[in-house]
Design an enzyme around this catalytic site. Structure first.
Site, PDB file in Angstrom:
ATOM      1  N   LYS A   1      -6.948   3.275  -3.061  1.00 38.23           N
ATOM      2  CA  LYS A   1      -7.578   3.207  -1.986  1.00 38.23           C
ATOM      3  C   LYS A   1      -7.567   4.636  -1.560  1.00 38.23           C
ATOM      4  O   LYS A   1      -7.187   5.439  -1.880  1.00 38.23           O
ATOM      5  CB  LYS A   1      -6.343   2.652  -0.889  1.00 38.23           C
ATOM      6  CG  LYS A   1      -6.337   2.542   0.441  1.00 38.23           C
ATOM      7  CD  LYS A   1      -5.290   1.876   0.960  1.00 38.23           C
ATOM      8  CE  LYS A   1      -5.571   1.946   2.521  1.00 38.23           C
ATOM      9  NZ  LYS A   1      -4.300   1.346   3.278  1.00 38.23           N
TER      10      LYS A   1
ATOM     11  N   LYS B   1     -10.390   0.029  -2.282  1.00 37.32           N
ATOM     12  CA  LYS B   1     -10.135  -0.146  -0.802  1.00 37.32           C
ATOM     13  C   LYS B   1     -10.467   1.166  -0.090  1.00 37.32           C
ATOM     14  O   LYS B   1      -9.685   2.000   0.015  1.00 37.32           O
ATOM     15  CB  LYS B   1      -8.846  -0.632  -0.546  1.00 37.32           C
ATOM     16  CG  LYS B   1      -8.590  -1.004   0.895  1.00 37.32           C
ATOM     17  CD  LYS B   1      -7.212  -1.309   1.294  1.00 37.32           C
ATOM     18  CE  LYS B   1      -6.905  -1.560   2.836  1.00 37.32           C
ATOM     19  NZ  LYS B   1      -5.359  -1.899   2.870  1.00 37.32           N
TER      20      LYS B   1
ATOM     21  N   ASP C   1       0.790  -1.102   0.047  1.00 36.04           N
ATOM     22  CA  ASP C   1       0.045  -0.100   0.083  1.00 36.04           C
ATOM     23  C   ASP C   1       0.877   1.243  -0.076  1.00 36.04           C
ATOM     24  O   ASP C   1       1.517   1.516   0.940  1.00 36.04           O
ATOM     25  CB  ASP C   1      -0.848  -0.035   1.153  1.00 36.04           C
ATOM     26  CG  ASP C   1      -1.855  -1.104   1.088  1.00 36.04           C
ATOM     27  OD1 ASP C   1      -1.749  -2.095   0.473  1.00 36.04           O
ATOM     28  OD2 ASP C   1      -3.047  -0.772   1.963  1.00 36.04           O
TER      29      ASP C   1
END
Length: 317
Positions: A217, A253, A154
């Protein structure tokens, strides 16, 4: 909502800063009132008992169970991994989570604890959460996480560069991190709360996808505004339209502030009604969360036993 897929080929979009700027600023503007109204309306949808049971299990299976604190210890990470693998020790039918998300120095610990479970290990990288570091440092951070065994990375985008309009710089950094990931999947964190406007979130979503993101995300969970139904809806529209334009599917996400089963089910409705059921799978939709799992387990127990046990009957993270 109408499609925002561009009616032009994407092959030449990233050849120069000018071309990338022209493309990103050519995306349709976001109707903020319409976006928020649709997100609110979808949030009122009722999910009945049988579907609710399925949705709760699906939500559990989509969680990236997360600990990203300076006080993290190997023992805390092992405990979190055990909870992720068997969320409800009293009911082995409860599904495992999708991934355990930790800092890169805890990846080996998590990898060993999860051996044989099929649960992925995700690591934040690129000078998370601020992203204020030289590119060489960010790439080293990524390579360290992957070398330690991370299945997913991430990363955070350089919001300063993005907000200054240096889009090609952000694109090139994402592509460099993607290359450093090797076989690991890359989730690109936009930090919506710092991008501030819906138009900026749409542009950042497309920029990340053009650069090779496997997931986009919402946030790090470390700022005042994180995932919201409206900004997640906007990103779901972006991945839907990106697949229509390119044939490539990208995941979403939302992270930060999603704490209850009721909230999680609202997000699943957003997914189904916006991107479609192709995204109703842990491979394409995740929740970045630490406390959400507890409430999902309590609601699951209520559906199973008819009684609401309360927080003392689930393990503390």
């Amino acid at each position: 909502m109408p499609s925002t897929a561009p009616a032009l080929p994407l092959a030449d979009v990233t050849v120069s800063d000018a071309a990338l700027r022209r493309f990103l600023h050519g995306l349709p503007g976001v109707d903020a009132v319409g976006l928020e109204s649709r997100a609110a309306a979808l949030g009122t949808r009722s999910i009945k008992t049988t579907a609710k049971s399925y949705a709760i299990d699906l939500a559990i299976s989509m969680i990236d169970l997360t600990t990203l604190e300076g006080s993290d210890t190997p023992g805390k990470v092992r405990s979190l991994c055990a909870k992720g693998a068997a969320p409800d020790p009293s009911d082995r039918s409860a599904p495992a989570v999708a991934a355990i998300c930790v800092y890169s120095d805890m990846v080996r610990e998590a990898k060993e604890a999860l051996r044989g479970t099929g649960i992925a290990v995700a690591s934040v990288a690129t000078a998370f959460p601020a992203g204020r570091a030289a590119r060489s440092v960010k790439l080293a951070d990524t390579r360290e996480a992957v070398a330690a065994g991370a299945d997913e990375v991430d990363m955070v985008i350089d919001r300063g560069a993005f907000l200054s309009g240096r889009y090609l710089q952000v694109f090139e950094e994402i592509t460099a991190v993607k290359a450093a990931c090797g076989e690991a999947h890359l989730k690109v964190i936009l930090e919506n709360g710092e991008l501030a406007t819906y138009d900026a979130i749409r542009r950042a979503s497309w920029l990340a996808m053009l650069a090779g993101a496997d997931f986009i995300k919402t946030s790090t969970g470390k700022v005042a505004v994180n995932a919201t139904p409206a900004n997640t809806l906007l990103m779901l529209e972006a991945v839907r339209d990106f697949r229509a334009a390119t044939g490539r599917q990208v995941g979403v996400k939302p992270a930060g502030g999603i704490r209850t089963a009721k909230d999680a089910l609202k997000y699943l409705v957003l997914v189904n009604e916006t991107a479609g059921d192709d995204w109703l799978d842990p491979a394409w939709f995740r929740f970045g969360a630490s406390s959400l799992l507890n409430d999902l387990l309590m609601q699951r127990q209520k559906l199973t036993t008819g009684r609401y046990s309360g927080p003392d009957y689930v393990t503390v993270d």
